[in-house]
Design a protein around this motif. Sequence first.
Motif, PDB file in Angstrom:
ATOM      1  N   GLU A 199       0.813  -1.221   0.000  1.00 46.32           N
ATOM      2  CA  GLU A 199       0.000   0.000   0.000  1.00 46.32           C
ATOM      3  C   GLU A 199       0.848   1.275   0.000  1.00 46.32           C
ATOM      4  O   GLU A 199       0.554   2.209  -0.754  1.00 46.32           O
ATOM      5  CB  GLU A 199      -0.969  -0.016   1.178  1.00 46.32           C
ATOM      6  N   PRO A 200       1.893   1.367   0.823  1.00 49.00           N
ATOM      7  CA  PRO A 200       2.688   2.596   0.768  1.00 49.00           C
ATOM      8  C   PRO A 200       3.387   2.806  -0.573  1.00 49.00           C
ATOM      9  O   PRO A 200       3.569   3.940  -1.011  1.00 49.00           O
ATOM     10  CB  PRO A 200       3.705   2.422   1.907  1.00 49.00           C
ATOM     11  N   ILE A 201       3.761   1.717  -1.238  1.00 47.65           N
ATOM     12  CA  ILE A 201       4.386   1.846  -2.561  1.00 47.65           C
ATOM     13  C   ILE A 201       3.349   2.308  -3.582  1.00 47.65           C
ATOM     14  O   ILE A 201       3.616   3.182  -4.416  1.00 47.65           O
ATOM     15  CB  ILE A 201       5.019   0.513  -2.989  1.00 47.65           C
ATOM     16  N   ALA A 202       2.151   1.736  -3.512  1.00 39.41           N
ATOM     17  CA  ALA A 202       1.086   2.136  -4.441  1.00 39.41           C
ATOM     18  C   ALA A 202       0.763   3.617  -4.276  1.00 39.41           C
ATOM     19  O   ALA A 202       0.604   4.350  -5.262  1.00 39.41           O
ATOM     20  CB  ALA A 202      -0.163   1.285  -4.187  1.00 39.41           C
ATOM     21  N   ALA A 203       0.677   4.062  -3.023  1.00 41.40           N
ATOM     22  CA  ALA A 203       0.332   5.461  -2.766  1.00 41.40           C
ATOM     23  C   ALA A 203       1.434   6.404  -3.227  1.00 41.40           C
ATOM     24  O   ALA A 203       1.174   7.433  -3.861  1.00 41.40           O
ATOM     25  CB  ALA A 203       0.054   5.662  -1.279  1.00 41.40           C
ATOM     26  N   ILE A 204       2.682   6.046  -2.945  1.00 44.33           N
ATOM     27  CA  ILE A 204       3.782   6.962  -3.266  1.00 44.33           C
ATOM     28  C   ILE A 204       3.998   7.066  -4.767  1.00 44.33           C
ATOM     29  O   ILE A 204       4.436   8.097  -5.270  1.00 44.33           O
ATOM     30  CB  ILE A 204       5.074   6.530  -2.533  1.00 44.33           C
ATOM     31  N   ASN A 205       3.694   6.009  -5.510  1.00 42.69           N
ATOM     32  CA  ASN A 205       3.856   6.059  -6.963  1.00 42.69           C
ATOM     33  C   ASN A 205       2.900   7.056  -7.611  1.00 42.69           C
ATOM     34  O   ASN A 205       3.164   7.544  -8.710  1.00 42.69           O
ATOM     35  CB  ASN A 205       3.645   4.668  -7.569  1.00 42.69           C
ATOM     36  N   LEU A 219       5.275  10.903   2.841  1.00 37.68           N
ATOM     37  CA  LEU A 219       3.904  10.625   2.415  1.00 37.68           C
ATOM     38  C   LEU A 219       3.216   9.848   3.531  1.00 37.68           C
ATOM     39  O   LEU A 219       3.730   8.828   3.994  1.00 37.68           O
ATOM     40  CB  LEU A 219       3.885   9.792   1.136  1.00 37.68           C
ATOM     41  N   VAL A 220       2.070  10.341   3.980  1.00 36.59           N
ATOM     42  CA  VAL A 220       1.308   9.683   5.046  1.00 36.59           C
ATOM     43  C   VAL A 220      -0.037   9.252   4.472  1.00 36.59           C
ATOM     44  O   VAL A 220      -0.850  10.086   4.076  1.00 36.59           O
ATOM     45  CB  VAL A 220       1.099  10.620   6.251  1.00 36.59           C
ATOM     46  N   VAL A 328      -0.410  14.159   2.482  1.00 39.33           N
ATOM     47  CA  VAL A 328      -1.353  13.294   3.188  1.00 39.33           C
ATOM     48  C   VAL A 328      -2.394  12.778   2.206  1.00 39.33           C
ATOM     49  O   VAL A 328      -2.992  13.554   1.451  1.00 39.33           O
ATOM     50  CB  VAL A 328      -2.047  14.042   4.345  1.00 39.33           C
ATOM     51  N   VAL A 329      -2.596  11.456   2.199  1.00 41.22           N
ATOM     52  CA  VAL A 329      -3.636  10.845   1.376  1.00 41.22           C
ATOM     53  C   VAL A 329      -4.442   9.907   2.260  1.00 41.22           C
ATOM     54  O   VAL A 329      -4.083   9.635   3.398  1.00 41.22           O
ATOM     55  CB  VAL A 329      -3.044  10.075   0.176  1.00 41.22           C
ATOM     56  N   GLY A 330      -5.542   9.386   1.709  1.00 42.87           N
ATOM     57  CA  GLY A 330      -6.378   8.461   2.464  1.00 42.87           C
ATOM     58  C   GLY A 330      -7.536   9.180   3.142  1.00 42.87           C
ATOM     59  O   GLY A 330      -7.438  10.353   3.510  1.00 42.87           O
ATOM     60  N   GLY A 331      -8.640   8.435   3.339  1.00 42.34           N
ATOM     61  CA  GLY A 331      -9.850   9.036   3.915  1.00 42.34           C
ATOM     62  C   GLY A 331      -9.652   9.561   5.323  1.00 42.34           C
ATOM     63  O   GLY A 331     -10.209  10.601   5.697  1.00 42.34           O
ATOM     64  N   GLY A 332      -8.835   8.853   6.142  1.00 38.14           N
ATOM     65  CA  GLY A 332      -8.637   9.294   7.520  1.00 38.14           C
ATOM     66  C   GLY A 332      -7.938  10.625   7.635  1.00 38.14           C
ATOM     67  O   GLY A 332      -8.085  11.332   8.641  1.00 38.14           O
ATOM     68  N   PRO A 375      -8.250  12.486  -1.808  1.00 37.21           N
ATOM     69  CA  PRO A 375      -7.180  11.619  -1.274  1.00 37.21           C
ATOM     70  C   PRO A 375      -7.576  10.163  -1.105  1.00 37.21           C
ATOM     71  O   PRO A 375      -6.712   9.282  -1.098  1.00 37.21           O
ATOM     72  CB  PRO A 375      -6.867  12.263   0.082  1.00 37.21           C
ATOM     73  N   LEU A 376      -8.873   9.869  -0.972  1.00 40.71           N
ATOM     74  CA  LEU A 376      -9.337   8.499  -0.778  1.00 40.71           C
ATOM     75  C   LEU A 376      -9.011   7.607  -1.969  1.00 40.71           C
ATOM     76  O   LEU A 376      -8.882   6.389  -1.836  1.00 40.71           O
ATOM     77  CB  LEU A 376     -10.854   8.505  -0.527  1.00 40.71           C
ATOM     78  N   LEU A 377      -8.838   8.212  -3.160  1.00 37.92           N
ATOM     79  CA  LEU A 377      -8.656   7.430  -4.378  1.00 37.92           C
ATOM     80  C   LEU A 377      -7.192   7.177  -4.742  1.00 37.92           C
ATOM     81  O   LEU A 377      -6.917   6.424  -5.671  1.00 37.92           O
ATOM     82  CB  LEU A 377      -9.338   8.149  -5.549  1.00 37.92           C
ATOM     83  N   VAL A 378      -6.273   7.810  -4.032  1.00 36.15           N
ATOM     84  CA  VAL A 378      -4.866   7.720  -4.409  1.00 36.15           C
ATOM     85  C   VAL A 378      -4.355   6.283  -4.361  1.00 36.15           C
ATOM     86  O   VAL A 378      -3.757   5.779  -5.314  1.00 36.15           O
ATOM     87  CB  VAL A 378      -4.002   8.632  -3.512  1.00 36.15           C
ATOM     88  N   THR A 379      -4.602   5.582  -3.237  1.00 35.02           N
ATOM     89  CA  THR A 379      -4.072   4.218  -3.104  1.00 35.02           C
ATOM     90  C   THR A 379      -4.722   3.238  -4.081  1.00 35.02           C
ATOM     91  O   THR A 379      -4.009   2.461  -4.741  1.00 35.02           O
ATOM     92  CB  THR A 379      -4.213   3.729  -1.656  1.00 35.02           C
TER      93      THR A 379
END
Length: 695
Positions: A199-205, A219-220, A328-332, A375-379
């Motif tokens: 997941e962190p690799i998917a998000a950072i890409n 990246l958080v 910062v990405v993700g719903g939280g 941000p919820l869609l990034v990952t």
Amino acid sequence: MADNNKYIDRMVFGLDIGTRSIVGSVGYMEKNKFNVVAHYVKEHETRDMLDGQIHDIGKVSDSIIKVKTELEEQLGFKLKDVCIAAAGRVLKTITVHKEYELPEEAVITGENIYSLELMGVEDAYEKINTKQDKMRFYCVGYTVIKYYLNDYVIANLEGHKANKISADILATFLPEDVVDGLYAAVEGAGLQVANLTLEPIAAINVAIPAEYRLLNIALVDVGAGTSDISITRDGSIVAYGMIPKAGDEFTEMLVSKYLVDFNTAEKIKRASVMNRQINFKDIMGLKKKVSPKEVREVYSQCVKDTAGEIADKIKELNGGKSVSAVFVVGGGGKVYGFTKAIAKKLGLPEERVALRGEEVLGSIEFKQENIKKDPLLVTPIGICLNFYNQNNNFIFIHINGERIKLYDNDRLTVVDAVMQIGFPNQSLFPRRGKELNYIVNGEHRMVRGSLGEPAVITVNDKEANINTPIKKNDRVTISESTEGAAAEYYIEQILEYKSSITINVNGKKVICPKLAEVDGEIKTGDYRIKNGDNIKILDYYTVDRLMTFMDIDCTGKQIYVNNMEVNGSEKIYENFSVNIIESVEIDVSQDEIEQEMETNTEESIQEEVKPQDLEEEVLPIETKAESKDINVIVNGTLVTLKGKDSYIFVDILDFYPFDTKVAGGNDLITKINGEKSEFTGPLKEGDTVEIYWED
């Protein structure tokens, strides 16, 4: 739907199996733009996952089936393969520093570098196994953060000369049960895993393109159960980390405060983010009405605490200091005040900590209507895009008859399989035989053993090596490398032994090989050196050893070294003069003695002839003529030579005080009128003579 069928062979299905929800996206790449043609989000009906970990495989499979079914209706065709990601919660990373010293300065090759990296990954294996007891981990890849050439940082080692190379290596691991759980949930929904990433690799890409990675950025990815952290610096991803706190922490505060179930509390939290008036019923059935501001105050302290833990983790991963910026990405991460709290904890301006949504999804086009880029869609999108970057998956191969599972990063080679079964690194490469250590003239020396044979490797019964690519169901066999022969060295191979000593014997030059003394005993050139031998290469002969070398029987002979009579133990150095002469006895009969006694004549009955009166063994002595005196200058002093009709250099030693028996240097220098001379060089009146030791 017709358009979808047009791209059916190019479609990629990505599934983000999160703690709170499952997000499915299907799309295709065209002209460097990813087109999303179907998208669906399904929240778990019960808490089947906690902190990114699957707790109920069956229920998670049911949720995946519902997402899959909805997407198939949107697409108009069936989905078979899926790309997934493992949560950062289960990702283990270890950074190791590994050094590799070469036997002597040499040009660094690709094999040297590969060996260094393998040793680093082996160290990481040992460390993670120590920490994780019996849990089995898979290495899903490693990144070289820095290379060092003789302790100095360098971008590329290959082709440089060095005595030592080293590297900082970031190795990443996944536990077997996590991988198996994800596979089981996906396969339970009738799908096959086409690609697995982190997941962190998917998000950072998606969130931090390669051109941004020269900067020191964090990246958080704040989900429901975990906050995954990645750090970039100097063009690389240098660290991964995680804290087990995220959006659910804030929701649980509302559960306690308002006495509601978890799903209701989640709706209250989202409404507070959207700044809407909130109406709900608690578990007692009582209607409640609260303002967004009031709700924010309830979870504000939890936001600060979580932001503080994230900031501390960022500093820990970044070498104890803050980063330049935080994405910062993700719903939280959308909760009120979250980015400001992180900025404050890191000492950054508020604008340096930001949610990344629409900005990083600019190259993504959603064919569906009413989908907002946030941000919820990034990952989930990153999971799809990762399929194009590397076709990752777990595959099975057989190595030495054992069936093993490998994380397929599309670059698998024999060495990956070797590491997975714990095959010793030293058993891959040729091993040297035992070295030989000895001493020559007080100096410690070492000769290396010869190299053995490398490991014998085959892939599907064909000859291979550690760099041979492998794929699923391949059959690999490997037998250990061999150790070479122990070092073997002889005295005649020692450089100092190859020189010689020149000695003047009866006016002729005799070239003598140097002698070797091993622990007090004289050895010849064919002596095989043993470990620990103390060897002295002698720069002199004794008289006895010289006579043995020349095969001369000294019986009845007198030996003179530099014109002085000596015994057999006398040392003879370079350019010394040796004269060997016969001893002469005059035998007188008993009758003659009695006759002499009777006549009272007092005469000697036995006389030893002086050396100059005898004939030498090699060169005959000429009949003596009338003596004459000459004057010469020796080392600046006037010296008169007497008693002979002619004189040679060695005669000086009878009249000038110079002790040739005590060496005052490495070489004895003898000159007449500035020109080098032998001890037999002729002298005449007025000659200038020099004799001295030189180092």
